[in-house]
Design a protein around this motif. Structure first.
Motif: not given
Length: 317
Positions: A228-256
């Motif tokens: 079981m593995h995951f990737e997370f879609g990040i909206d970096a500028d709060a416009d409701g649009q997907l900007d990039y995807q990160l794997t679980t290992e790439q996620m930071s405390a600030q993103l969580w």
């Protein structure tokens, strides 16, 4: 000389030979049909389990990010909170656990790769190098006070007001809305089936026992989930649009913590394995799960890889 009716030795030998040939053909056909039936059964089992696994994740991830009209439930930390369950699932230094606490982060979506030792303070024996997924969410459907279940917690929500309650909490009133609250953790663990190890999708969840105490219960969800593995879609500028995807290992405390960026989607990869082995089948296939690879070790288990993406409709609220 009078001849006695019957078969000659030659005729008997020919009959025996023909009988052996017919028996061999019958056994070969039966063996072929048996292999075909086993293959069909296992493929059907994998397809059925894939549909079930996707349905479970779809149901459990729906409404992620919805908090009864509020952007986050932290306001509830200023009021009296239910007592945290013993052995609460919590990531030290990052999360406050089942309920928000003053001056602490309340992480509503979180994943990590399983390492050595206990995970989230509540998991032991999880399969190494797979991932766990923690979800805190409201179910999204308002509940009348009279319909509240004894084994659940709820978020009481109103204008500039929210608190976590249960069916016995004082001060419940129709002035506020009540939404069922869930705290779930999904992970994989080895169990035994007919004396053989089998990977199982497991679930920890917050509930109330008969005495009204908060507890973390454990149940088996689905046999045969191997990776079981995951990737997370990040909206970096709060416009409701997907900007990039990160794997679980790439996620930071600030993103969580989702302070300056929002998690608006989750892509999951599940590798399912048949419950029973097939001695006539050898699996050496490679399965690509985003940034992860799994190469079957030449065993006798059929596998099926399923992947899908879930967008959180309420993530931008």
């Amino acid at each position: 000389m009078r001849r006695v009716p019957g078969f000659t030795l030659t005729e008997l030998l020919i009959a025996m030979l023909l009988g052996m040939i017919l028996m061999t053909l019958t056994l070969t056909a039966f063996s072929s049909l048996s292999r075909s039936a086993r293959q069909t059964q296992q493929l059907a089992e994998l397809q059925q389990n894939a549909q079930l696994a996707m349905s479970i994740l779809q149901n459990e991830l729906t409404n992620t990010g919805f908090w009864g009209g509020r952007s986050a439930p932290q306001l509830a930390a200023s009021l009296t909170l239910p007592e945290a369950p013993a052995g609460d699932c919590v990531e030290a230094a990052l999360d406050s656990g089942s309920f928000p606490q003053p001056a602490q982060s309340f992480v509503t979506l979180y994943a990590r790769t399983i390492g050595a030792g206990r995970q989230l303070n509540c998991l032991a024996g999880a399969i190494s190098q797979t991932e766990l997924l923690q979800i805190k969410r409201l179910l999204g459907q308002k509940t009348a006070i009279a319909d509240m279940r004894q084994n659940r917690f709820y978020l009481e929500s109103g204008w500039q007001h929210s608190r976590f309650v249960d069916s016995n909490s004082p001060g419940l009133t129709a002035e506020y809305d009540y939404f069922p609250y869930q705290h779930l953790v999904f992970y994989l663990q080895q169990q035994r089936l007919d004396g053989k190890p089998i990977p199982v999708l497991m679930r920890k969840r917050l509930s109330r026992n008969q005495a009204g105490q908060a507890v973390i219960s454990t149940d088996s969800v689905l046999d045969g989930v191997e990776r079981m593995h995951f990737e997370f879609g990040i909206d970096a500028d709060a416009d409701g649009q997907l900007d990039y995807q990160l794997t679980t290992e790439q996620m930071s405390a600030q993103l969580w913590q989702q302070n300056n960026a929002r998690i608006i989607s989750l892509r999951y990869h599940l590798l399912l394995r048949a419950r029973q082995s097939d001695p006539n089948y050898i699996n050496q296939q490679r399965y690509d799960m985003g940034a992860h690879r799994f190469v079957a070790p030449g065993d006798h288990y059929r596998r099926l890889l399923v992947s899908s993406t879930i967008f959180f409709q309420n993530a931008v609220l």
